[in-house]
Motif scaffolding. Structure first.
Motif, PDB file in Angstrom:
ATOM      1  N   ARG A  49     -88.879 -37.185 -34.745  1.00 53.50           N
ATOM      2  CA  ARG A  49     -88.967 -37.613 -36.143  1.00 53.50           C
ATOM      3  C   ARG A  49     -87.922 -38.691 -36.412  1.00 53.50           C
ATOM      4  O   ARG A  49     -86.728 -38.510 -36.157  1.00 53.50           O
ATOM      5  N   ARG A  50     -88.373 -39.815 -36.899  1.00 55.93           N
ATOM      6  CA  ARG A  50     -87.508 -40.944 -37.205  1.00 55.93           C
ATOM      7  C   ARG A  50     -87.783 -41.444 -38.620  1.00 55.93           C
ATOM      8  O   ARG A  50     -88.794 -41.103 -39.244  1.00 55.93           O
ATOM      9  N   VAL A  51     -86.875 -42.257 -39.121  1.00 61.26           N
ATOM     10  CA  VAL A  51     -86.994 -42.778 -40.481  1.00 61.26           C
ATOM     11  C   VAL A  51     -87.582 -44.175 -40.425  1.00 61.26           C
ATOM     12  O   VAL A  51     -87.092 -45.035 -39.672  1.00 61.26           O
ATOM     13  N   GLY A  52     -88.611 -44.405 -41.229  1.00 59.50           N
ATOM     14  CA  GLY A  52     -89.248 -45.710 -41.268  1.00 59.50           C
ATOM     15  C   GLY A  52     -88.967 -46.450 -42.566  1.00 59.50           C
ATOM     16  O   GLY A  52     -88.085 -46.076 -43.338  1.00 59.50           O
ATOM     17  N   ARG A  53     -89.735 -47.485 -42.782  1.00 64.02           N
ATOM     18  CA  ARG A  53     -89.569 -48.310 -43.981  1.00 64.02           C
ATOM     19  C   ARG A  53     -89.779 -47.477 -45.232  1.00 64.02           C
ATOM     20  O   ARG A  53     -90.684 -46.648 -45.306  1.00 64.02           O
ATOM     21  N   GLY A  54     -88.903 -47.656 -46.195  1.00 62.49           N
ATOM     22  CA  GLY A  54     -89.005 -46.925 -47.443  1.00 62.49           C
ATOM     23  C   GLY A  54     -88.552 -45.484 -47.365  1.00 62.49           C
ATOM     24  O   GLY A  54     -88.731 -44.727 -48.317  1.00 62.49           O
ATOM     25  N   VAL A 153     -87.177 -52.553 -43.937  1.00 59.58           N
ATOM     26  CA  VAL A 153     -88.049 -53.113 -42.901  1.00 59.58           C
ATOM     27  C   VAL A 153     -88.558 -51.999 -41.988  1.00 59.58           C
ATOM     28  O   VAL A 153     -88.037 -50.885 -41.990  1.00 59.58           O
ATOM     29  N   ARG A 154     -89.585 -52.314 -41.210  1.00 52.39           N
ATOM     30  CA  ARG A 154     -90.058 -51.355 -40.208  1.00 52.39           C
ATOM     31  C   ARG A 154     -89.098 -51.361 -39.020  1.00 52.39           C
ATOM     32  O   ARG A 154     -88.642 -52.420 -38.593  1.00 52.39           O
ATOM     33  N   PRO A 155     -88.806 -50.200 -38.448  1.00 50.82           N
ATOM     34  CA  PRO A 155     -88.028 -50.178 -37.206  1.00 50.82           C
ATOM     35  C   PRO A 155     -88.828 -50.826 -36.083  1.00 50.82           C
ATOM     36  O   PRO A 155     -90.064 -50.898 -36.147  1.00 50.82           O
ATOM     37  N   GLY A 156     -88.121 -51.305 -35.060  1.00 59.29           N
ATOM     38  CA  GLY A 156     -88.782 -52.094 -34.039  1.00 59.29           C
ATOM     39  C   GLY A 156     -88.765 -51.499 -32.646  1.00 59.29           C
ATOM     40  O   GLY A 156     -87.865 -50.736 -32.276  1.00 59.29           O
ATOM     41  N   LEU A 157     -89.765 -51.887 -31.861  1.00 55.58           N
ATOM     42  CA  LEU A 157     -89.817 -51.533 -30.445  1.00 55.58           C
ATOM     43  C   LEU A 157     -88.697 -52.255 -29.691  1.00 55.58           C
ATOM     44  O   LEU A 157     -88.120 -51.734 -28.739  1.00 55.58           O
TER      45      LEU A 157
END
Length: 208
Positions: A49-54, A153-157
């Motif tokens: 589980r990770r935190v994304g945009r917003g 922002v969205r996290p990135g690969l």
């Protein structure tokens, strides 16, 4: 570039390259799955589980590179080793990680092939090809009041941290890189980071 045009172009690039990446990487997927399943058994995909945009949460996908009960193994290791505990608190990484799944796990970590399933996260819109490193919710404390930039922002690969030293980069610098990236969106910069990523992976710098 206006914000809406930038967002549309970035999403279009994500969809095109993530689809292409899955097609190109398809021949790698079966050997990796077999290496994990036949040698170590258990689940092949690890969901974290990770935190994304917003501030939304999502399951960040990886090939499994850790032993079963990895959280318990980590807890016991940190309790026994003050040096390891200090390293974990500073970087959220361990050079000598007792959780790693033997040679298969070390190889996948060193080459970042364990992150190939995150191309699916990109297609779903939970991640972007380029952005801040996906973090667990408790890691937002490291960002303090700057956390709003991570959540913008969205996290990135891949991203500025990954091409700038990976685990050799301290967490405070990682936060600065993430915040500076979010504050200065640029499709040209994204392309430069994507072009630098293969070299960063081949160098093996900070990979553990």
């Amino acid at each position: 570039m206006p914000a809406l045009a930038h967002a549309a172009a970035k999403r279009g690039l994500d969809l095109f390259l993530a689809t292409l990446g899955l097609v190109v990487a398809a021949f790698l997927l079966l050997p990796i799955v077999l290496a994990i399943r036949l040698r170590h058994g258990g689940a092949v995909i690890y969901r974290d589980r990770r935190v994304g945009r917003g501030g939304t949460s999502f399951d960040c996908l990886k090939f499994r590179t850790m032993v079963r009960d990895a959280d318990l193994v980590l807890e016991r290791h940190l309790a026994r080793s003050p040096a390891a505990r200090a390293e974990w608190q500073a970087t959220r990484k361990l050079r000598d990680d007792p959780r790693i799944l033997g040679r298969v796990g070390r190889f996948l970590r060193r080459t970042s092939l364990d992150e190939l399933p995150q191309l699916w996260n990109v297609l779903k819109g939970e991640m972007s090809l380029v952005g801040p490193r996906p973090i667990a919710r408790e890691e937002l404390a490291y960002y303090a009041e700057q956390g709003r930039w991570y959540l913008a922002v969205r996290p990135g690969l891949t991203g500025p941290w990954q091409v700038g030293g990976r685990s050799d980069t301290g967490y405070a610098r990682r936060v600065r890189l993430d915040v500076e990236y979010a504050q200065n969106p640029s499709l040209g910069r994204d392309l430069r980071i994507l072009l630098r990523t293969p070299g960063a992976l081949l160098s093996g710098r900070g990979a553990y």
